[in-house]
Design a protein around this motif. Sequence first.
Motif, PDB file in Angstrom:
ATOM      1  N   ARG A   1       0.871  -1.199   0.077  1.00  0.00           N
ATOM      2  CA  ARG A   1       0.015  -0.020   0.050  1.00  0.00           C
ATOM      3  C   ARG A   1       0.915   1.280   0.106  1.00  0.00           C
ATOM      4  O   ARG A   1       0.562   2.189  -0.591  1.00  0.00           O
ATOM      5  CB  ARG A   1      -1.072  -0.113   1.276  1.00  0.00           C
ATOM      6  CG  ARG A   1      -2.143  -0.977   0.981  1.00  0.00           C
ATOM      7  CD  ARG A   1      -3.157  -0.650   1.947  1.00  0.00           C
ATOM      8  NE  ARG A   1      -3.006  -1.015   3.550  1.00  0.00           N
ATOM      9  CZ  ARG A   1      -2.940  -1.603   4.306  1.00  0.00           C
ATOM     10  NH1 ARG A   1      -3.193  -2.871   3.813  1.00  0.00           N
ATOM     11  NH2 ARG A   1      -2.472  -1.820   5.608  1.00  0.00           N
TER      12      ARG A   1
ATOM     13  N   LEU B   1       3.966   1.540  -1.225  1.00  0.00           N
ATOM     14  CA  LEU B   1       4.425   1.687  -2.675  1.00  0.00           C
ATOM     15  C   LEU B   1       3.457   2.242  -3.532  1.00  0.00           C
ATOM     16  O   LEU B   1       3.729   2.906  -4.520  1.00  0.00           O
ATOM     17  CB  LEU B   1       4.949   0.110  -3.110  1.00  0.00           C
ATOM     18  CG  LEU B   1       6.189  -0.218  -2.467  1.00  0.00           C
ATOM     19  CD1 LEU B   1       6.635  -1.604  -3.063  1.00  0.00           C
ATOM     20  CD2 LEU B   1       7.377   0.661  -2.496  1.00  0.00           C
ATOM     21  N   GLN B   2       2.151   1.829  -3.534  1.00  0.00           N
ATOM     22  CA  GLN B   2       1.198   2.226  -4.507  1.00  0.00           C
ATOM     23  C   GLN B   2       0.774   3.699  -4.231  1.00  0.00           C
ATOM     24  O   GLN B   2       0.576   4.385  -4.981  1.00  0.00           O
ATOM     25  CB  GLN B   2      -0.084   1.378  -4.202  1.00  0.00           C
ATOM     26  CG  GLN B   2       0.012  -0.133  -4.827  1.00  0.00           C
ATOM     27  CD  GLN B   2      -1.219  -0.869  -4.319  1.00  0.00           C
ATOM     28  OE1 GLN B   2      -2.287  -0.781  -3.501  1.00  0.00           O
ATOM     29  NE2 GLN B   2      -1.256  -2.094  -5.105  1.00  0.00           N
ATOM     30  N   THR B   3       0.879   4.194  -2.984  1.00  0.00           N
ATOM     31  CA  THR B   3       0.637   5.463  -2.556  1.00  0.00           C
ATOM     32  C   THR B   3       1.629   6.395  -3.222  1.00  0.00           C
ATOM     33  O   THR B   3       1.234   7.399  -3.897  1.00  0.00           O
ATOM     34  CB  THR B   3       0.384   5.769  -0.942  1.00  0.00           C
ATOM     35  OG1 THR B   3      -0.583   4.776  -0.590  1.00  0.00           O
ATOM     36  CG2 THR B   3       0.070   7.168  -0.670  1.00  0.00           C
ATOM     37  N   ARG B   4       2.558   5.912  -2.944  1.00  0.00           N
ATOM     38  CA  ARG B   4       3.905   6.843  -3.636  1.00  0.00           C
ATOM     39  C   ARG B   4       3.965   6.822  -5.210  1.00  0.00           C
ATOM     40  O   ARG B   4       4.274   7.966  -5.733  1.00  0.00           O
ATOM     41  CB  ARG B   4       5.243   5.994  -3.020  1.00  0.00           C
ATOM     42  CG  ARG B   4       5.661   6.271  -1.620  1.00  0.00           C
ATOM     43  CD  ARG B   4       6.965   5.793  -1.023  1.00  0.00           C
ATOM     44  NE  ARG B   4       7.821   6.752  -1.491  1.00  0.00           N
ATOM     45  CZ  ARG B   4       8.975   6.800  -1.244  1.00  0.00           C
ATOM     46  NH1 ARG B   4       9.381   6.280  -0.577  1.00  0.00           N
ATOM     47  NH2 ARG B   4       9.810   7.893  -1.611  1.00  0.00           N
ATOM     48  N   ARG B   5       3.573   5.709  -5.512  1.00  0.00           N
ATOM     49  CA  ARG B   5       3.516   5.731  -7.156  1.00  0.00           C
ATOM     50  C   ARG B   5       2.341   6.659  -7.482  1.00  0.00           C
ATOM     51  O   ARG B   5       2.668   7.373  -8.747  1.00  0.00           O
ATOM     52  CB  ARG B   5       3.205   4.218  -7.676  1.00  0.00           C
ATOM     53  CG  ARG B   5       4.215   3.450  -7.568  1.00  0.00           C
ATOM     54  CD  ARG B   5       3.871   1.989  -7.957  1.00  0.00           C
ATOM     55  NE  ARG B   5       5.137   1.130  -7.855  1.00  0.00           N
ATOM     56  CZ  ARG B   5       5.030  -0.433  -8.004  1.00  0.00           C
ATOM     57  NH1 ARG B   5       3.628  -0.694  -8.346  1.00  0.00           N
ATOM     58  NH2 ARG B   5       6.159  -0.991  -8.129  1.00  0.00           N
ATOM     59  N   LYS B   6       1.130   6.879  -6.972  1.00  0.00           N
ATOM     60  CA  LYS B   6       0.180   7.689  -7.193  1.00  0.00           C
ATOM     61  C   LYS B   6       0.640   8.995  -6.997  1.00  0.00           C
ATOM     62  O   LYS B   6       0.421   9.960  -8.001  1.00  0.00           O
ATOM     63  CB  LYS B   6      -1.177   7.311  -6.491  1.00  0.00           C
ATOM     64  CG  LYS B   6      -1.867   6.130  -6.816  1.00  0.00           C
ATOM     65  CD  LYS B   6      -2.804   5.804  -5.928  1.00  0.00           C
ATOM     66  CE  LYS B   6      -3.715   4.621  -6.240  1.00  0.00           C
ATOM     67  NZ  LYS B   6      -4.773   4.396  -5.228  1.00  0.00           N
ATOM     68  N   GLN B   7       1.310   9.449  -6.155  1.00  0.00           N
ATOM     69  CA  GLN B   7       1.740  10.725  -5.798  1.00  0.00           C
ATOM     70  C   GLN B   7       2.895  11.478  -6.831  1.00  0.00           C
ATOM     71  O   GLN B   7       3.017  12.351  -7.283  1.00  0.00           O
ATOM     72  CB  GLN B   7       2.450  10.796  -4.378  1.00  0.00           C
ATOM     73  CG  GLN B   7       1.310  10.867  -3.231  1.00  0.00           C
ATOM     74  CD  GLN B   7       2.102  10.611  -1.956  1.00  0.00           C
ATOM     75  OE1 GLN B   7       3.203  10.669  -1.826  1.00  0.00           O
ATOM     76  NE2 GLN B   7       1.306  10.907  -0.767  1.00  0.00           N
ATOM     77  N   SER B   8       3.610  10.293  -7.306  1.00  0.00           N
ATOM     78  CA  SER B   8       4.551  10.593  -8.148  1.00  0.00           C
ATOM     79  C   SER B   8       4.065  10.565  -9.810  1.00  0.00           C
ATOM     80  O   SER B   8       4.748  11.110 -10.805  1.00  0.00           O
ATOM     81  CB  SER B   8       6.154   9.643  -8.117  1.00  0.00           C
ATOM     82  OG  SER B   8       5.430   8.267  -8.451  1.00  0.00           O
TER      83      SER B   8
END
Length: 507
Positions: free
Chosen positions: A498, A500-507
């Motif tokens: 979760r 990693l997924q949050t950071r990918r969305k932010q980037s």
Amino acid sequence: MRTKRTLINMAYALASSFLLLLLGLVTRRLLVYNFGPEITNASQVVEKLFNFFSIAEFGVGSVISYRLYEQIAARDDEKISKYMSMYKWAYRVVGLAIALLALIGAAALPWIMPDVPLQTGYTVYGLNTISTLCSYFLITRRLMYTCTQQGYLCTRIDMVCTVLNYLARIAVSLWWPNYVLYFSVTIVFNVCANLVIAWRYRRDFPRVRDVPVTLADFKELGIFHDLRYYLVHRLSNTIYGSSDTIVTSSMGGATRTTELGNYTGIADSATNIGNKIMDSFAAAIGNIVYDKTATANDHDKQVFWSMDLFSYFFGSFVATAYFCLFQPFMLLWMGEQWLLPTSFLVAFCLNEYVGWNHRMLGSYRAVLGHFEEDQWFMVASATVNLALSFILFPLMGISGALAATVVAHCIMWGGRIRVVFRCYMKGSEAHYLRMQALHLVTLAVCMLGTAAVCSLLPGGIAGLVLRAVVVCLLPNALNLAVYAWGTDAAYLRSYALRILQTRRKQS
């Protein structure tokens, strides 16, 4: 939402802690070298004495907080307001009780600090009394932030005031070396932090208001029943946290106590960092325990085993780090004359491991209540700690006092196991004990293997940096290789995904 708030709490804790640790190291060195062992000893011992006086708190904060979690989950503003008002008035009574204990305890200063001049000892004692009483009368609003997983808001305010406090103490040490001024600035900035939090509290929780409370309200809600048992816990924890310094001061003198304080001061700073990280999870634990949807699909059990495994990861890393880095760091920071023996270091690492390894178990134990279940474990812990300290100190010195603390800490741990597996994780105690046996084996491999690699590295600052890199990589890699793909790590794997997924969305 729980995941997001936990991450925010951790981010603020880690962002502020490194700077505070560095400032703390500078401040400690200046205190020892500019004011001498007598002032340093007085500061340490008086702080521990007031930790002991805090038994007057009767654990009211913990008792009310575990009840508050349930009301926050139910969004019952009326009961939340009542609990917070009870908490405020209880702490005012506690403050008066601590003032009385401080007056009584002043008579023991000549025996506890025989190497410190009376005027110096009583001056430091008086300043600490003022600081402690200010905290008890102003600190109560923080509870609501902790229980709603918004502790990072208090961390922001504390960060600013603590940095200013450290900078002021550094300035006093360098240019106006007066110990009265040195300790007075801490009082000023502690009061400022609590006043700012009180102002923010009124804005953040407008639905929580002061309501009239009576003695009958405390009786009706069963607070006295819990406090009666929790007092035993509070007393045992206080003896555990204070006995080493007090015994060392009375039997070993000011210089030996200062040597101990150099090690425990670093450990306390590191513990503050760890507590901020762990408290972020602890608030989530309180919400999960009282969340019926989490109980319905066994999500709560999966979280428990992963949190317990996370505690082991943290504990084994901390123990290994101290084992490999403490002596080289102390040599560079304070000098060879302030080093304590290896036997002390081993006992110190074991005590840190025991504490961090069951940190999450302790969080579950705290929110469950039922303090009567392990009260006799706590009595045994306190009794053994004091008796063994006075027996072993003449035989083994400061290492003996710390060995007594390790034994007492293990007894305390046993009581927490009893409560959690009788009241929450029923039928799972055998699995827990098997995992703890495996943890001891992997801990030994981590500590000895990492120490063997570090022994090949050079000394000096470059060698310390290289050792730190090895400590960050090797024990964590070993633990991940053994535990990462087991069933106990299931929630940790999903949690990491979760993130990693949050950071990918932010980037």
